[in-house]
Motif scaffolding. Structure first.
Motif, PDB file in Angstrom:
ATOM      1  N   SER A   1       3.787   0.552   2.756  1.00 32.03           N
ATOM      2  CA  SER A   1       3.710  -0.548   3.717  1.00 32.03           C
ATOM      3  C   SER A   1       3.490  -1.842   2.958  1.00 32.03           C
ATOM      4  CB  SER A   1       2.583  -0.320   4.734  1.00 32.03           C
ATOM      5  OG  SER A   1       1.336  -0.203   4.066  1.00 32.03           O
TER       6      SER A   1
ATOM      7  N   GLN B   1      -8.088   5.055  -3.148  1.00 31.04           N
ATOM      8  CA  GLN B   1      -8.932   5.773  -2.190  1.00 31.04           C
ATOM      9  C   GLN B   1      -8.274   7.087  -1.783  1.00 31.04           C
ATOM     10  OE1 GLN B   1      -9.352   4.152   1.860  1.00 31.04           O
ATOM     11  NE2 GLN B   1     -11.568   4.322   1.580  1.00 31.04           N
ATOM     12  N   THR B   2      -9.058   8.160  -1.811  1.00 31.67           N
ATOM     13  CA  THR B   2      -8.541   9.449  -1.361  1.00 31.67           C
ATOM     14  C   THR B   2      -8.207   9.381   0.119  1.00 31.67           C
ATOM     15  OG1 THR B   2      -9.815  10.677  -3.015  1.00 31.67           O
ATOM     16  CG2 THR B   2      -9.055  11.906  -1.092  1.00 31.67           C
ATOM     17  N   ALA B   3      -6.972   9.726   0.447  1.00 34.45           N
ATOM     18  CA  ALA B   3      -6.517   9.639   1.834  1.00 34.45           C
ATOM     19  C   ALA B   3      -6.610  10.975   2.555  1.00 34.45           C
ATOM     20  CB  ALA B   3      -5.076   9.128   1.877  1.00 34.45           C
TER      21      ALA B   3
ATOM     22  N   VAL C   1       0.860  -1.182   0.000  1.00 34.75           N
ATOM     23  CA  VAL C   1       0.000   0.000   0.000  1.00 34.75           C
ATOM     24  C   VAL C   1       0.897   1.233   0.000  1.00 34.75           C
ATOM     25  CG1 VAL C   1      -1.767   1.310   1.238  1.00 34.75           C
ATOM     26  CG2 VAL C   1      -1.838  -1.187   1.247  1.00 34.75           C
TER      27      VAL C   1
ATOM     28  N   ASP D   1       4.157   9.641   0.598  1.00 34.46           N
ATOM     29  CA  ASP D   1       4.166   9.744   2.053  1.00 34.46           C
ATOM     30  C   ASP D   1       4.595   8.462   2.747  1.00 34.46           C
ATOM     31  OD1 ASP D   1       3.338  12.380   2.002  1.00 34.46           O
ATOM     32  OD2 ASP D   1       1.228  11.825   1.886  1.00 34.46           O
TER      33      ASP D   1
ATOM     34  N   THR E   1      -3.853  13.560  -1.489  1.00 37.45           N
ATOM     35  CA  THR E   1      -3.147  12.276  -1.492  1.00 37.45           C
ATOM     36  C   THR E   1      -4.139  11.132  -1.671  1.00 37.45           C
ATOM     37  OG1 THR E   1      -3.284  12.101   0.926  1.00 37.45           O
ATOM     38  CG2 THR E   1      -1.302  13.113   0.016  1.00 37.45           C
TER      39      THR E   1
ATOM     40  N   SER F   1      -4.465   6.733  -1.403  1.00 39.97           N
ATOM     41  CA  SER F   1      -3.889   5.478  -0.928  1.00 39.97           C
ATOM     42  C   SER F   1      -4.161   4.421  -1.986  1.00 39.97           C
ATOM     43  CB  SER F   1      -4.538   5.081   0.407  1.00 39.97           C
ATOM     44  OG  SER F   1      -4.064   3.822   0.837  1.00 39.97           O
TER      45      SER F   1
ATOM     46  N   SER G   1       1.070   5.603  -0.365  1.00 37.86           N
ATOM     47  CA  SER G   1       0.339   6.859  -0.246  1.00 37.86           C
ATOM     48  C   SER G   1       1.079   7.897  -1.074  1.00 37.86           C
ATOM     49  CB  SER G   1       0.255   7.297   1.218  1.00 37.86           C
ATOM     50  OG  SER G   1      -0.425   8.527   1.333  1.00 37.86           O
ATOM     51  N   SER G   2       0.423   8.392  -2.117  1.00 40.14           N
ATOM     52  CA  SER G   2       1.064   9.323  -3.042  1.00 40.14           C
ATOM     53  C   SER G   2       0.108  10.459  -3.363  1.00 40.14           C
ATOM     54  CB  SER G   2       1.469   8.596  -4.331  1.00 40.14           C
ATOM     55  OG  SER G   2       2.052   9.490  -5.256  1.00 40.14           O
TER      56      SER G   2
ATOM     57  N   ARG H   1      -3.616   0.428  -3.176  1.00 41.92           N
ATOM     58  CA  ARG H   1      -3.278  -0.943  -2.818  1.00 41.92           C
ATOM     59  C   ARG H   1      -2.821  -1.675  -4.075  1.00 41.92           C
ATOM     60  NH1 ARG H   1      -4.968  -3.736   1.773  1.00 41.92           N
ATOM     61  NH2 ARG H   1      -4.516  -5.967   1.741  1.00 41.92           N
TER      62      ARG H   1
END
Length: 249
Positions: A161, A97-99, A56, A158, A131, A133, A58-59, A135
């Motif tokens: 994982s 998904q928008t984080a 996963v 960001d 940002t 997220s 986060s960008s 997967r």
């Protein structure tokens, strides 16, 4: 000599009472302390090493402009390109998904020149951050996805994982290993003490452990490479169990 009738009746009654008391079984004192069996408590640990099969990341995009509207418009356009690139890399919509999204003013603060009254801070522009997220279920595509999003305008990553998709099933393996470890220790102590393990009294589980993930700064340093190198490495899942047995002495 003849005893009075009342006296003879009393002797007979007393004799019968004595016989009845002698016939009653002996009873232990209800208040006497009961001896509890000795117990032994041990903690067992089960650990397994596995290679993650998902990731996963986060960008997103950070833009600055003089007005909030200009900053937001520029950010929207850049994020549309980033999202399109993610989909082109084979990522499904359910995995995007928008984080977080924010619009914040930028200030210019006056220098303190020692005067009692100084100029108040002034807004000189706005910063918009958006940002997502993502997967990545096919971990072989991870480097490709990161490379594509940076190429089309993403200027922040960001964090990343790594995920084990069947972690619950793999933790069951660790649970079995933890129980065997606790029993092995208990039998070792019991043998050394000259006793044997008896009935299992209790068993409880401690927490699982997943090691910390790579820091975001390390990933940012690699993000501008031609092809983003990603080292997946190995995860270690750990479970602890606490078990108590009675001892047969």
């Amino acid at each position: 000599m003849h005893l009075p009738i009342v006296l003879r009746a009393s002797l007979v009654a007393g004799g019968l009472a004595l016989i009845a008391l002698m016939a009653l079984p002996a009873r232990a004192d209800d208040n006497s302390p009961r001896q509890r069996p000795a117990t032994i408590s041990l903690t067992g640990t089960g650990e397994i090493a596995i290679i993650p099969d998902e990731a996963v990341i986060s960008s997103g995009v950070v833009t600055e402009a003089k007005t909030a509207r200009e900053a937001l418009d520029a950010n929207n356009a850049a994020m549309a390109r980033v999202t399109a690139a993610i989909r082109e890399a084979g990522i499904e919509a359910r995995d995007i998904q928008t984080a977080g999204i924010s619009v914040t003013p930028r200030y210019r603060y006056p220098r303190n020149d020692g005067r009692e009254e100084s100029e108040t801070p002034r807004i000189i522009g706005y910063t918009v951050s958006n940002t997502v997220s993502v997967r990545v279920r096919d971990i072989a595509k991870l480097g490709q996805v990161m490379d594509q999003v940076v190429s089309v305008g993403a200027n922040r990553i960001d964090g990343i994982s790594f995920v084990v998709s069947d972690a619950d099933a793999r933790l069951d393996e660790a649970r079995g290993a933890a129980v065997r470890d606790a029993r092995r220790k208990a039998e070792l102590y019991a043998e050394a003490a000259g006793v044997k393990l008896g009935r299992l009294v209790s068993i409880s589980e401690g927490g699982g452990f997943v090691p910390p993930q790579p820091k975001a700064e390390m990933m940012m340093a690699r993000a501008d490479a031609t092809s983003v190198p990603v080292e997946i490495g190995e995860e270690r899942l750990s479970i602890q169990v606490n078990m108590t047995w009675e001892l047969d002495q």
